[in-house]
Motif scaffolding. Sequence first.
Motif, PDB file in Angstrom:
ATOM      1  N   LYS A 143      40.908  49.251  40.915  1.00 23.16           N
ATOM      2  CA  LYS A 143      41.653  49.819  42.051  1.00 23.16           C
ATOM      3  C   LYS A 143      42.001  48.750  43.076  1.00 23.16           C
ATOM      4  CE  LYS A 143      40.031  54.549  41.667  1.00 23.16           C
ATOM      5  NZ  LYS A 143      39.262  55.638  42.267  1.00 23.16           N
ATOM      6  N   ARG A 144      41.083  47.820  43.298  1.00 23.52           N
ATOM      7  CA  ARG A 144      41.346  46.746  44.260  1.00 23.52           C
ATOM      8  C   ARG A 144      42.482  45.847  43.753  1.00 23.52           C
ATOM      9  NH1 ARG A 144      36.601  42.806  45.961  1.00 23.52           N
ATOM     10  NH2 ARG A 144      37.105  41.945  43.934  1.00 23.52           N
ATOM     11  N   ARG A 145      42.473  45.532  42.462  1.00 24.88           N
ATOM     12  CA  ARG A 145      43.523  44.698  41.875  1.00 24.88           C
ATOM     13  C   ARG A 145      44.883  45.414  41.953  1.00 24.88           C
ATOM     14  NH1 ARG A 145      40.987  43.859  37.539  1.00 24.88           N
ATOM     15  NH2 ARG A 145      41.854  45.587  36.370  1.00 24.88           N
ATOM     16  N   GLU A 146      44.903  46.711  41.609  1.00 24.90           N
ATOM     17  CA  GLU A 146      46.148  47.480  41.686  1.00 24.90           C
ATOM     18  C   GLU A 146      46.667  47.545  43.120  1.00 24.90           C
ATOM     19  OE1 GLU A 146      45.103  51.247  39.987  1.00 24.90           O
ATOM     20  OE2 GLU A 146      45.262  50.513  37.921  1.00 24.90           O
ATOM     21  N   PHE A 147      45.747  47.745  44.059  1.00 26.14           N
ATOM     22  CA  PHE A 147      46.119  47.785  45.474  1.00 26.14           C
ATOM     23  C   PHE A 147      46.770  46.467  45.879  1.00 26.14           C
ATOM     24  CE2 PHE A 147      44.974  46.566  49.814  1.00 26.14           C
ATOM     25  CZ  PHE A 147      45.568  47.580  50.539  1.00 26.14           C
ATOM     26  N   GLN A 148      46.143  45.354  45.518  1.00 29.40           N
ATOM     27  CA  GLN A 148      46.657  44.042  45.895  1.00 29.40           C
ATOM     28  C   GLN A 148      48.016  43.778  45.260  1.00 29.40           C
ATOM     29  OE1 GLN A 148      44.713  42.429  48.249  1.00 29.40           O
ATOM     30  NE2 GLN A 148      46.648  41.384  48.509  1.00 29.40           N
ATOM     31  N   PHE A 208      49.974  51.379  53.486  1.00 27.67           N
ATOM     32  CA  PHE A 208      48.817  51.018  52.675  1.00 27.67           C
ATOM     33  C   PHE A 208      47.472  51.261  53.358  1.00 27.67           C
ATOM     34  CE2 PHE A 208      52.186  48.877  50.453  1.00 27.67           C
ATOM     35  CZ  PHE A 208      51.816  48.989  49.122  1.00 27.67           C
ATOM     36  N   SER A 209      47.463  51.737  54.579  1.00 26.65           N
ATOM     37  CA  SER A 209      46.197  51.899  55.306  1.00 26.65           C
ATOM     38  C   SER A 209      45.271  52.919  54.645  1.00 26.65           C
ATOM     39  CB  SER A 209      46.455  52.274  56.765  1.00 26.65           C
ATOM     40  OG  SER A 209      47.086  53.528  56.848  1.00 26.65           O
ATOM     41  N   ARG A 210      45.817  54.012  54.150  1.00 24.13           N
ATOM     42  CA  ARG A 210      44.982  55.040  53.515  1.00 24.13           C
ATOM     43  C   ARG A 210      44.281  54.479  52.281  1.00 24.13           C
ATOM     44  NH1 ARG A 210      45.566  58.081  49.311  1.00 24.13           N
ATOM     45  NH2 ARG A 210      47.755  57.575  49.057  1.00 24.13           N
ATOM     46  N   ARG A 211      45.041  53.797  51.434  1.00 26.60           N
ATOM     47  CA  ARG A 211      44.437  53.215  50.227  1.00 26.60           C
ATOM     48  C   ARG A 211      43.418  52.131  50.574  1.00 26.60           C
ATOM     49  NH1 ARG A 211      48.999  51.505  46.075  1.00 26.60           N
ATOM     50  NH2 ARG A 211      47.199  50.647  44.974  1.00 26.60           N
ATOM     51  N   GLU A 212      43.714  51.363  51.595  1.00 23.71           N
ATOM     52  CA  GLU A 212      42.785  50.310  52.007  1.00 23.71           C
ATOM     53  C   GLU A 212      41.469  50.922  52.501  1.00 23.71           C
ATOM     54  OE1 GLU A 212      43.146  46.117  54.361  1.00 23.71           O
ATOM     55  OE2 GLU A 212      44.163  47.842  55.245  1.00 23.71           O
ATOM     56  N   LYS A 213      41.587  52.008  53.241  1.00 23.55           N
ATOM     57  CA  LYS A 213      40.396  52.698  53.738  1.00 23.55           C
ATOM     58  C   LYS A 213      39.591  53.280  52.569  1.00 23.55           C
ATOM     59  CE  LYS A 213      38.881  56.342  56.853  1.00 23.55           C
ATOM     60  NZ  LYS A 213      39.234  57.581  57.503  1.00 23.55           N
ATOM     61  N   GLU A 214      40.284  53.880  51.606  1.00 25.15           N
ATOM     62  CA  GLU A 214      39.604  54.431  50.429  1.00 25.15           C
ATOM     63  C   GLU A 214      38.868  53.336  49.660  1.00 25.15           C
ATOM     64  OE1 GLU A 214      42.666  56.378  48.173  1.00 25.15           O
ATOM     65  OE2 GLU A 214      42.799  58.073  49.572  1.00 25.15           O
ATOM     66  N   LEU A 215      39.496  52.172  49.536  1.00 26.96           N
ATOM     67  CA  LEU A 215      38.858  51.048  48.843  1.00 26.96           C
ATOM     68  C   LEU A 215      37.612  50.581  49.587  1.00 26.96           C
ATOM     69  CD1 LEU A 215      41.615  48.628  47.514  1.00 26.96           C
ATOM     70  CD2 LEU A 215      39.800  49.710  46.217  1.00 26.96           C
TER      71      LEU A 215
END
Length: 169
Positions: free
Chosen positions: A105-110, A55-62
């Motif tokens: 996007k933040r909600r989907e990530f979580q 999940f690091s890539r998506r977290e960085k994008e967010l």
Amino acid sequence: MKYLSRQACVMLLGLAAMSAPALAQEFRVGFVNTDRIFREASTAKAAQSKLEQEFSRREKELAELGSSLKAGSERFEREAPTLSESQRGQRQRQLIEQDRDFQRKRREFQEDLNARKNEELQQVLERANRVVRQVAEQERYDLILQEAVYINPKHDITDKVIKALNASR
């Protein structure tokens, strides 16, 4: 019935303790702290590392998207007095749309992170429970508890379980 309620366990323990002294001495109870297993066992640490990598890539994008949104909002606040009414309205709509996109996007990530974390923790818990059963059988425990208000440290077998879990990797 697979699991006993806490009250039933307390009643069983009370009955066992009140039984004949010889019987009470044979009844062995152990305790396992699952929170410690999730923090200290190598399988739990490996699962955490796996999630971080995944999940690091998506977290960085967010984080970048959030920074961009904040910068755009600050820029709008500075420039708003010099913009025409239509330009202000257009920029506000763009910022609102960007914020909605960011929140989605933040909600989907979580949600994705929580689902994967639950999957990984379930696998760790299943392995830990197998090891708890092995330790209980090898050391002839009659009952192993995973939750208790108080436990005498002499009954805590968490270290043995963590050691066995780490050895079984």
